[in-house]
Write an enzyme that holds these catalytic residues in place. Structure first.
Site, PDB file in Angstrom:
ATOM      1  N   LEU A 128       0.844  -1.202   0.000  1.00 42.85           N
ATOM      2  CA  LEU A 128       0.000   0.000   0.000  1.00 42.85           C
ATOM      3  C   LEU A 128       0.871   1.240   0.000  1.00 42.85           C
ATOM      4  O   LEU A 128       1.925   1.270   0.651  1.00 42.85           O
ATOM      5  CB  LEU A 128      -0.902   0.012   1.235  1.00 42.85           C
ATOM      6  CG  LEU A 128      -1.825  -1.190   1.396  1.00 42.85           C
ATOM      7  CD1 LEU A 128      -2.845  -0.928   2.493  1.00 42.85           C
ATOM      8  CD2 LEU A 128      -2.531  -1.531   0.093  1.00 42.85           C
ATOM      9  N   ASN A 196       4.773  -7.425   6.451  1.00 43.45           N
ATOM     10  CA  ASN A 196       5.645  -6.780   7.443  1.00 43.45           C
ATOM     11  C   ASN A 196       4.939  -5.652   8.201  1.00 43.45           C
ATOM     12  O   ASN A 196       5.589  -4.768   8.750  1.00 43.45           O
ATOM     13  CB  ASN A 196       6.876  -6.207   6.736  1.00 43.45           C
ATOM     14  CG  ASN A 196       6.505  -5.097   5.757  1.00 43.45           C
ATOM     15  OD1 ASN A 196       5.395  -5.057   5.260  1.00 43.45           O
ATOM     16  ND2 ASN A 196       7.425  -4.187   5.507  1.00 43.45           N
ATOM     17  N   GLU A 197       3.594  -5.678   8.222  1.00 47.92           N
ATOM     18  CA  GLU A 197       2.838  -4.555   8.778  1.00 47.92           C
ATOM     19  C   GLU A 197       3.263  -4.167  10.185  1.00 47.92           C
ATOM     20  O   GLU A 197       3.353  -2.986  10.508  1.00 47.92           O
ATOM     21  CB  GLU A 197       1.329  -4.856   8.770  1.00 47.92           C
ATOM     22  CG  GLU A 197       0.651  -4.624   7.432  1.00 47.92           C
ATOM     23  CD  GLU A 197       0.877  -5.749   6.445  1.00 47.92           C
ATOM     24  OE1 GLU A 197       1.632  -6.691   6.761  1.00 47.92           O
ATOM     25  OE2 GLU A 197       0.300  -5.700   5.347  1.00 47.92           O
TER      26      GLU A 197
HETATM   27  C1  LIG Z   1      -7.497  -4.064  11.760  1.00 46.71           C
HETATM   28  C2  LIG Z   1      -8.195  -3.890  10.506  1.00 46.71           C
HETATM   29  C3  LIG Z   1      -8.212  -2.624   9.779  1.00 46.71           C
HETATM   30  C4  LIG Z   1      -7.250  -1.807   9.530  1.00 46.71           C
HETATM   31  C5  LIG Z   1      -5.841  -1.932   9.977  1.00 46.71           C
HETATM   32  C6  LIG Z   1      -5.169  -0.679   9.772  1.00 46.71           C
HETATM   33  C7  LIG Z   1      -4.108  -0.524   9.170  1.00 46.71           C
HETATM   34  C8  LIG Z   1      -3.537  -1.579   8.371  1.00 46.71           C
HETATM   35  C9  LIG Z   1      -3.473  -1.037   7.058  1.00 46.71           C
HETATM   36  C10 LIG Z   1      -2.862  -1.531   6.054  1.00 46.71           C
HETATM   37  C11 LIG Z   1      -2.001  -2.665   5.954  1.00 46.71           C
HETATM   38  C12 LIG Z   1      -0.781  -2.213   5.242  1.00 46.71           C
HETATM   39  C13 LIG Z   1      -0.358  -2.754   4.162  1.00 46.71           C
HETATM   40  C14 LIG Z   1       0.798  -2.226   3.431  1.00 46.71           C
HETATM   41  O1  LIG Z   1       1.009  -2.639   2.332  1.00 46.71           O
HETATM   42  S1  LIG Z   1       1.778  -1.007   4.127  1.00 46.71           S
HETATM   43  C15 LIG Z   1       3.150  -0.784   3.040  1.00 46.71           C
HETATM   44  C16 LIG Z   1       4.279  -1.647   3.469  1.00 46.71           C
HETATM   45  N1  LIG Z   1       5.360  -1.558   2.534  1.00 46.71           N
HETATM   46  C17 LIG Z   1       6.607  -1.508   2.897  1.00 46.71           C
HETATM   47  O2  LIG Z   1       6.932  -1.538   4.054  1.00 46.71           O
HETATM   48  C18 LIG Z   1       7.625  -1.414   1.802  1.00 46.71           C
HETATM   49  C19 LIG Z   1       8.456  -0.204   1.951  1.00 46.71           C
HETATM   50  N2  LIG Z   1       9.402  -0.104   0.837  1.00 46.71           N
HETATM   51  C20 LIG Z   1      10.530  -0.814   0.758  1.00 46.71           C
HETATM   52  O3  LIG Z   1      10.854  -1.626   1.594  1.00 46.71           O
HETATM   53  C21 LIG Z   1      11.405  -0.558  -0.429  1.00 46.71           C
HETATM   54  O4  LIG Z   1      11.008   0.642  -1.032  1.00 46.71           O
HETATM   55  C22 LIG Z   1      11.368  -1.662  -1.486  1.00 46.71           C
HETATM   56  C23 LIG Z   1      12.094  -2.920  -0.954  1.00 46.71           C
HETATM   57  C24 LIG Z   1       9.954  -2.026  -1.896  1.00 46.71           C
HETATM   58  C25 LIG Z   1      12.118  -1.174  -2.768  1.00 46.71           C
HETATM   59  O5  LIG Z   1      13.396  -0.726  -2.403  1.00 46.71           O
HETATM   60  P1  LIG Z   1      14.204   0.233  -3.405  1.00 46.71           P
HETATM   61  O6  LIG Z   1      15.538   0.420  -2.826  1.00 46.71           O
HETATM   62  O7  LIG Z   1      14.090  -0.257  -4.790  1.00 46.71           O
HETATM   63  O8  LIG Z   1      13.359   1.592  -3.413  1.00 46.71           O
HETATM   64  P2  LIG Z   1      13.393   2.754  -2.313  1.00 46.71           P
HETATM   65  O9  LIG Z   1      14.572   3.603  -2.567  1.00 46.71           O
HETATM   66  O10 LIG Z   1      13.267   2.168  -0.960  1.00 46.71           O
HETATM   67  O11 LIG Z   1      12.042   3.515  -2.624  1.00 46.71           O
HETATM   68  C26 LIG Z   1      11.921   4.393  -3.745  1.00 46.71           C
HETATM   69  C27 LIG Z   1      10.891   5.442  -3.415  1.00 46.71           C
HETATM   70  O12 LIG Z   1       9.631   4.814  -3.180  1.00 46.71           O
HETATM   71  C28 LIG Z   1       9.132   5.191  -1.895  1.00 46.71           C
HETATM   72  N3  LIG Z   1       8.365   4.065  -1.332  1.00 46.71           N
HETATM   73  C29 LIG Z   1       8.771   2.825  -1.094  1.00 46.71           C
HETATM   74  N4  LIG Z   1       7.789   2.058  -0.632  1.00 46.71           N
HETATM   75  C30 LIG Z   1       6.711   2.846  -0.546  1.00 46.71           C
HETATM   76  C31 LIG Z   1       5.373   2.630  -0.128  1.00 46.71           C
HETATM   77  N5  LIG Z   1       4.913   1.449   0.294  1.00 46.71           N
HETATM   78  N6  LIG Z   1       4.521   3.681  -0.176  1.00 46.71           N
HETATM   79  C32 LIG Z   1       4.930   4.882  -0.595  1.00 46.71           C
HETATM   80  N7  LIG Z   1       6.198   5.148  -1.015  1.00 46.71           N
HETATM   81  C33 LIG Z   1       7.068   4.139  -1.001  1.00 46.71           C
HETATM   82  C34 LIG Z   1      10.397   5.499  -1.083  1.00 46.71           C
HETATM   83  O13 LIG Z   1      10.090   6.305   0.004  1.00 46.71           O
HETATM   84  C35 LIG Z   1      11.227   6.198  -2.120  1.00 46.71           C
HETATM   85  O14 LIG Z   1      10.694   7.500  -2.267  1.00 46.71           O
HETATM   86  P3  LIG Z   1      11.635   8.761  -2.562  1.00 46.71           P
HETATM   87  O15 LIG Z   1      12.569   8.895  -1.403  1.00 46.71           O
HETATM   88  O16 LIG Z   1      10.688   9.890  -2.690  1.00 46.71           O
HETATM   89  O17 LIG Z   1      12.355   8.423  -3.837  1.00 46.71           O
END
Ligand SMILES: CC/C=C\C/C=C\C/C=C\C/C=C/C(=O)SCCNC(=O)CCNC(=O)[C@H](O)C(C)(C)COP(=O)(O)OP(=O)(O)OC[C@H]1O[C@@H](n2cnc3c(N)ncnc32)[C@H](O)[C@@H]1OP(=O)(O)O
Length: 323
Positions: A128, A196-197
């Protein structure tokens, strides 16, 4: 030419004890819930009608090119859905809407099956979009969560066969998308996959958990969810989070195609109903708790501690990206 019509009317007693809690919160809640409960039945009916029209041989050409999702059908009649929202395919409202529409297109097209993949060479989907949850506009957040639920219903409960060619990292929502498919081939290397939430200070919703518990063992799922475990590709294979390791994206797609070919000799109606029955329980669970799930998400977002955790996580991501 006349067409057969099937009427299936339901009258709900909105003042029944079981409906009172929801009806007192929201007008027409009882009718909405009855409608959700009827969906699996309607699905089976639709399938039966499709089968009567000899569903399998009539694959239409399909090519839908939104900016964020590329959808094409190859010569074998397999739909390839490619997520293309740089840099990391994070699932924001716009991308989710396009995925939702593309899933409708695949369903209408009667493809042999669908393969979900990414245009990025290193990320399947970063899950997300955290920016949709950080200091959100509540109206948009509600639409965001409802659209995510829709995508899961359509993918997890699809009548067509599905496979994921995971060609990069697949954390959280990215892992959910792949687990909602019936088969996963992941490109080997340094990529990771998992829910990994908890590392973000948030809790994976029950339907994320259910999807994982139906992919890997309950024991592995509990350990993985509580420790925010991101599996290496080898670990993922060992605990059956993925089915095969591929050498590259083309190999992953080929492996998915080989999986889809298994269904060539299986009558599509029998396959689809079997899949739906196997997946019925988590689908029904979310259908009945859909509104509550949205409200829980919104109240999570309003919690200052959750916002603080998200802020710290975003800062850490930005610092890492800047290095
Ligand atoms: C109880 C019932 C009801 C509700 C519960 C309530 C809440 C629960 C809600 C939701 C569940 C959540 C689900 C999710 O999916 S949360 C998202 C989790 N994702 C992550 O933790 C991944 C984070 N990202 C990474 O680890 C790395 O980016 C990745 C390994 C994917 C890629 O690495 P890479 O080195 O290729 O890229 P980066 O340099 O890290 O990133 C580039 C750029 O992109 C931005 N970025 C990365 N991930 C996200 C993301 N998920 N959302 C937004 N933006 C993201 C990162 O910040 C960099 O941005 P910038 O610095 O501007 O270039």
């Amino acid at each position: 030419m006349g067409r057969a019509l099937v009427w299936d009317a339901t009258c709900v007693d909105s003042l029944a004890a079981s409906h009172l809690p929801s009806t007192s919160q929201k007008a027409a809640a009882a009718a909405e819930s009855a409608q959700m409960l009827k969906r699996p039945k309607m699905f089976l009916l639709r399938q039966a009608v499709s089968n009567a029209r000899q569903l399998a041989p009539s694959v239409r050409a399909m090519s839908s090119k939104g900016p964020l999702v590329d959808l094409t059908v190859d010569n074998d009649g397999v739909a390839i859905m490619t997520l293309q929202r740089p840099p990391v395919n994070s699932l924001n409202l716009d991308l989710l809407k396009e995925i939702s529409k593309s899933l409708d297109d695949v369903a209408k097209n009667k493809s042999r099956g669908m393969i979900l993949t990414s245009s990025s060479p290193t990320v399947f989907s970063a899950g997300l979009d955290i920016m949709e949850m950080y200091k959100p506009d509540m109206k948009r957040a509600e639409e965001f969560w409802t659209t995510l639920q829709d995508v899961w219903f359509k993918l997890y409960g699809s009548s067509f066969a599905t496979a994921a060619a995971i060609n990069g990292h697949a954390p959280a929502g990215g892992c959910l998308l792949s687990m909602s498919c019936e088969y996963r081939a992941m490109v080997g290397g340094k990529f990771t996959i998992g829910l990994n939430e908890t590392a973000l200070g948030i809790v994976a919703p029950k339907w994320f958990m259910d999807t994982m518990c139906r992919t890997i063992s309950m024991r592995q799922a509990e350990l993985a969810l509580t420790t925010a475990k991101m599996f290496t590709v080898d670990e993922a294979l060992k605990c059956e989070l993925i089915d095969e390791i591929a050498t590259d994206k083309a190999d992953a797609i080929n492996k998915c195609k080989t999986f889809l070919k298994k269904f060539e000799k299986i009558p599509p109606l029998a396959r689809a109903i079997t899949k739906l029955k196997m997946r019925e329980e988590p689908i029904k669970n979310l259908q009945t708790s859909r509104q509550a799930d949205v409200q829980e998400f919104l109240s999570f977002l309003k919690n200052p501690k959750v916002q603080q955790s998200l802020e710290m996580y975003i800062q850490a991501l930005k610092q890492k990206a800047a290095k």
